[in-house]
Write an enzyme that holds these catalytic residues in place. Structure first.
Site, short mmCIF file in Angstrom:
data_model
loop_
_atom_site.label_atom_id
_atom_site.label_comp_id
_atom_site.label_asym_id
_atom_site.label_seq_id
_atom_site.Cartn_x
_atom_site.Cartn_y
_atom_site.Cartn_z
N SER A 1 7.75 17.02 -41.02
CA SER A 1 9.21 16.94 -41.12
C SER A 1 9.57 15.81 -42.08
O SER A 1 8.80 14.85 -42.22
CB SER A 1 9.82 16.66 -39.75
OG SER A 1 11.18 16.29 -39.85
N TYR B 1 10.16 11.53 -32.46
CA TYR B 1 9.81 12.59 -33.41
C TYR B 1 9.28 12.01 -34.73
O TYR B 1 8.22 12.42 -35.21
CB TYR B 1 11.03 13.48 -33.65
CG TYR B 1 10.73 14.82 -34.27
CD1 TYR B 1 10.08 15.81 -33.54
CD2 TYR B 1 11.13 15.12 -35.58
CE1 TYR B 1 9.84 17.07 -34.09
CE2 TYR B 1 10.89 16.35 -36.13
CZ TYR B 1 10.24 17.33 -35.39
OH TYR B 1 10.00 18.56 -35.93
#
Length: 229
Positions: free
Chosen positions: A135, A148
């Site tokens: 990501s 995350y």
């Protein structure tokens, strides 16, 4: 091609693209009913897929799927580690125990699956591809989303380590770092007018990415065209 978390979103689009290009695809998710709906998407496009309902943190279950594919004469030579779990809260609200659970899904499971697939390919003397879905959050972080970015940064480090270790066996390991994609998981943000305005100012193309727009990059990395990447 085994694509984890492929019952919706980016994983489903990658799996569809692989199948359209001629790959034998194994769809994965924890919910058999949702996997069945994903297979309906395949059949509507004139494509087929096998279903493998297991939690990616269950290494034994994953091993059984990988072994069964090899025994059927079609070993997994493309692995896409796509499953990701996100908890958009500040670090003060995430206990070390919950952080560990999130790391199990986002980092430890890809590590375990990559070990299983690569070991089998080396034993069989076959080349392969491992594609990790990272990501932009691996390099960009905010105050209200601590776990995350940490996990995805770890996944990118793991990608480099596995690439170095497996390159001599003709198994390439790469990562894709998607930005803002309009998946089911992001639906609440997709409908947020304020965030849409933010994307118009900050995103290069000024909009949400469509899930199918990740397919080309994944296909490239899985193909012979990326044999030296």
């Amino acid at each position: 091609a085994l694509v984890t978390g492929s019952n919706q979103g980016l994983g489903l689009e990658i799996a569809l693209g692989f199948a359209a290009a001629g790959a034998r695809v194994i769809l994965n998710g924890r919910d058999e009913a949702r996997l069945g709906k994903a297979r309906e998407r395949f059949r509507a496009a004139g494509l087929e897929a096998e279903l493998a309902a297991f939690d990616v943190t269950d290494t034994d279950a994953a091993g059984r799927v990988i072994d069964a594919a090899a025994e059927a004469g079609a070993p997994v030579d493309i692995l896409v580690n796509n499953v990701g779990r996100r908890d958009r809260r500040a670090y003060t609200e995430i206990s070390p125990e919950l952080f560990t659970e999130l790391l199990q899904v986002n980092l430890v499971a890809p590590y375990a699956l990559s070990r299983l697939v690569s070991a089998q390919l080396i034993r069989l003397g076959r080349p392969g591809r491992i594609i990790n879905i990272s990501s932009i959050g691996a390099s960009l972080a905010g105050p209200a989303d601590a776990t995350y970015p940490t996990a995805k940064a770890g996944l990118e480090g793991m990608t480099r380590a596995f690439a170095a270790a497996l390159g001599p066996h003709e198994i390439t390991v790469n990562a894709l770092a998607p930005g803002n994609f309009a998946t089911e998981t992001n639906q609440e943000m997709v409908e947020n007018e304020q965030y849409r305005g933010y994307l118009q100012l900050r995103a290069s193309i000024g909009r949400w990415g469509r899930p199918e727009e990740i397919t080309g990059a994944a296909l490239f990395l899985a193909s012979d065209a990326a044999s030296y990447v």
